[in-house]
Design a protein around this motif. Structure first.
Motif, PDB file in Angstrom:
ATOM      1  N   GLU A  84       0.822  -1.210   0.000  1.00  0.00           N
ATOM      2  CA  GLU A  84       0.000   0.000   0.000  1.00  0.00           C
ATOM      3  C   GLU A  84       0.857   1.262   0.000  1.00  0.00           C
ATOM      4  OE1 GLU A  84      -3.289  -0.145  -0.208  1.00  0.00           O
ATOM      5  OE2 GLU A  84      -3.280  -2.333  -0.172  1.00  0.00           O
ATOM      6  N   TRP A 135      -3.322   5.318  -3.454  1.00  0.00           N
ATOM      7  CA  TRP A 135      -3.281   5.521  -1.991  1.00  0.00           C
ATOM      8  C   TRP A 135      -3.500   6.995  -1.626  1.00  0.00           C
ATOM      9  CZ3 TRP A 135       1.958   4.145  -3.830  1.00  0.00           C
ATOM     10  CH2 TRP A 135       2.046   2.808  -4.227  1.00  0.00           C
ATOM     11  N   GLN A 151       3.117   1.973   1.976  1.00  0.00           N
ATOM     12  CA  GLN A 151       3.197   2.476   3.362  1.00  0.00           C
ATOM     13  C   GLN A 151       4.628   2.597   3.878  1.00  0.00           C
ATOM     14  OE1 GLN A 151       2.448  -0.591   2.445  1.00  0.00           O
ATOM     15  NE2 GLN A 151       2.712  -2.120   4.048  1.00  0.00           N
ATOM     16  N   PRO A 203       7.698   5.974   2.956  1.00  0.00           N
ATOM     17  CA  PRO A 203       6.417   5.687   2.303  1.00  0.00           C
ATOM     18  C   PRO A 203       6.327   6.396   0.953  1.00  0.00           C
ATOM     19  CG  PRO A 203       6.120   7.407   3.955  1.00  0.00           C
ATOM     20  CD  PRO A 203       7.558   6.952   4.049  1.00  0.00           C
TER      21      PRO A 203
END
Lengths: 231, 141
Positions: free
Chosen positions: B47, B116, B49, B57
Motif C-alpha cells: 500500500e 493511496w 506504506q 512511504p
C-alpha cells in the motif's frame, strides 16, 4: 533447493495440521502423550542404549556459535537457553527480499513481544559492511530499541555461512545477483534444545501466519517438558 | 500479484465507464500496478506504506509531491544518503532499475501518482524520457 526445503517443511506442517499425528508419532521412538507436536527437521540418529532399553533418537541441533549483537554484546547458544527463537539471514543494504522479510518478522515479533520465552535472531550475511553500528541503526529504524528480545548479529563470514546451512537457509556470495548475495528468506524456528522445529518462507504472509500458529504449539510442549523435568 | 480492495474499486470504476478510452487507461493503470508489485512493493509495501524508519512511504509522501522532476531519475538510478520524507530522515540504499523501459517507468510513476490518495499530475512518456536525460537514463522506449 529452496523450494524443495519449503515443500518439505510445508508438508510436515500439513501433516500436523490435518491431525495425521498417528503417522508422525509412529515414526518416533518415544510415545507421544500430548496431541500436538511440531516435527523435527533434519538428520536424526537412533542410538541403542547400553542397558538394552528403547533406543534414543538424537535430532540434528544448531551447532555452538559465538556472535556479536547490535549492542556489542557477545551472544552464544546460552543466550537462547530455555527459550525458543526464530532465526533469519539478511543484510542491511539488501536490494531484494530483505525489507519484506524483516517486515514479516516484525509482525511475528509484535505478536509475541510480551512473551519473554520467544526470542528473535537476525544474522547479517554481509559482515564486511554491516558493522555493529550499522546493525544498531538498522534495528532502531525498524523500531527495535535494544537487543533484549531481537538480536541483530554479526560474526566472521565463514561462521555466518556455515550457520546458515545449519538453519537450512541457503545463502552464498554471488556477484551475479543484485546486492552480491543469493539467499533465501526462510525463517527457522528453533526449540530450547537447539533443534529445528519449523521452516517458513518469510516472503509469504501465509507461511508467516503458520509460524505464528506453530509458536504456541511449541511453547506448550516446552512448558510440559519443563514441568515434567521438575517432577 | 494480489489485488487489494482499492484496486478492485478503481478497476470497477473504469469498467463501469465502459468506453474504449477508459479501457485503454485501465490497461496502463494495470501495467503500472503490476510493475509496482514486481519492482517496488517488497520494499515500499503493498500500500506504499513504507517500513518504519527504514523505507520511506510513497503513500502521501511530500517527497513524491515536491520532486516531480527528479522521480524518473530516482527510479532509474536509485538513491542513497539521508533524505527527509514527511519529516522523518531516512538513510538507506534504494537500487537503480536499469531494466525498465521509459514507458514502464511512466506507467509506474503514474500508478504511484494516482494511488493511496496521491494526486500527482500524470506523466507522458515523452516527459519521462526528457527527465531521464538529466541522468543519461533514457532508453528512448
Amino acid at each position: 533447493m529452496i523450494n524443495l526445503l519449503f515443500t518439505r517443511a510445508r508438508r510436515a506442517g500439513i501433516l500436523v495440521g490435518s491431525g495425521a499425528l498417528l503417522l508422525l508419532a509412529a515414526c518416533q521412538s518415544q510415545p507421544d502423550t500430548a496431541a500436538d507436536r511440531l516435527p523435527y527437521l533434519g538428520e536424526r540418529e537412533v542410538v541403542p542404549r547400553a542397558d538394552g532399553g528403547p533406543a534414543d533418537t538424537l535430532y540434528a541441533t544448531i551447532p555452538r556459535f559465538t556472535l556479536t549483537n547490535q549492542d556489542s554484546i557477545t551472544i552464544t547458544n546460552d543466550t537462547f537457553k530455555n527459550k525458543v527463537y526464530v532465526a533469519d539471514f539478511f543484510f542491511a543494504t539488501c536490494p531484494s527480499i530483505c525489507p519484506k522479510m524483516q517486515s514479516e518478522m516484525l509482525r511475528v515479533y509484535e505478536k509475541f513481544k510480551d512473551d519473554p520465552r520467544v526470542l528473535f535472531l537476525s544474522h547479517t550475511i554481509d559482515p564486511a559492511h554491516d558493522s555493529v553500528a550499522v546493525l544498531r541503526d538498522y534495528a532502531q529504524r525498524l523500531g527495535i530499541q535494544n537487543a533484549s528480545r531481537w538480536h541483530f548479529a554479526t560474526a566472521p563470514h565463514d561462521t555466518i555461512f556455515s550457520l546458515a546451512r545449519a538453519y537450512y537457509v541457503p545463502a552464498e556470495k554471488d556477484d551475479k545477483v543484485a546486492g552480491g548475495f543469493a539467499h533465501s528468506g526462510a525463517f527457522t524456528l528453533v526449540d530450547s534444545k537447539r533443534r529445528v522445529r519449523g521452516l517458513y518462507d518469510g516472503m509469504n504472509p501465509d507461511e508467516v501466519a503458520r509460524l505464528m500458529e506453530d509458536l504456541p504449539v511449541l511453547l506448550k510442549e516446552e512448558a510440559e517438558n519443563a514441568s515434567q523435568a521438575k517432577l | 500479484m494480489r489485488w487489494r480492495a482499492a484496486d478492485l474499486l478503481r478497476l470497477g470504476g473504469f469498467l463501469a465507464a465502459g468506453t474504449l478510452a477508459a479501457g485503454c487507461f485501465t490497461d496502463r493503470q494495470n501495467a503500472g500496478a503490476r510493475l509496482y508489485a514486481q519492482h517496488c512493493a517488497h520494499c515500499h509495501g503493498d500500500e506504499g506504506q513504507g517500513l518504519k524508519r527504514l523505507i520511506p512511504p510513497l503513500a502521501g509522501a511530500d517527497y513524491v509531491a515536491e520532486n516531480r522532476n527528479f522521480l524518473a531519475c530516482l527510479v532509474r538510478r536509485g538513491v542513497n544518503g539521508p533524505m527527509v520524507v514527511n519529516g522523518i530522515t531516512f538513510n538507506q540504499v534504494m537500487p537503480g532499475h536499469e531494466d525498465l523501459t521509459d514507458s514502464e517507468i511512466t506507467n509506474l510513476l503514474n500508478f504511484v501518482q494516482s494511488s493511496w490518495g496521491n494526486k500527482g499530475k500524470p506523466f507522458t512518456i515523452r516527459e519521462v524520457s526528457e527527465k531521464l536525460q538529466a541522468c543519461a537514463g533514457s532508453d528512448g522506449q
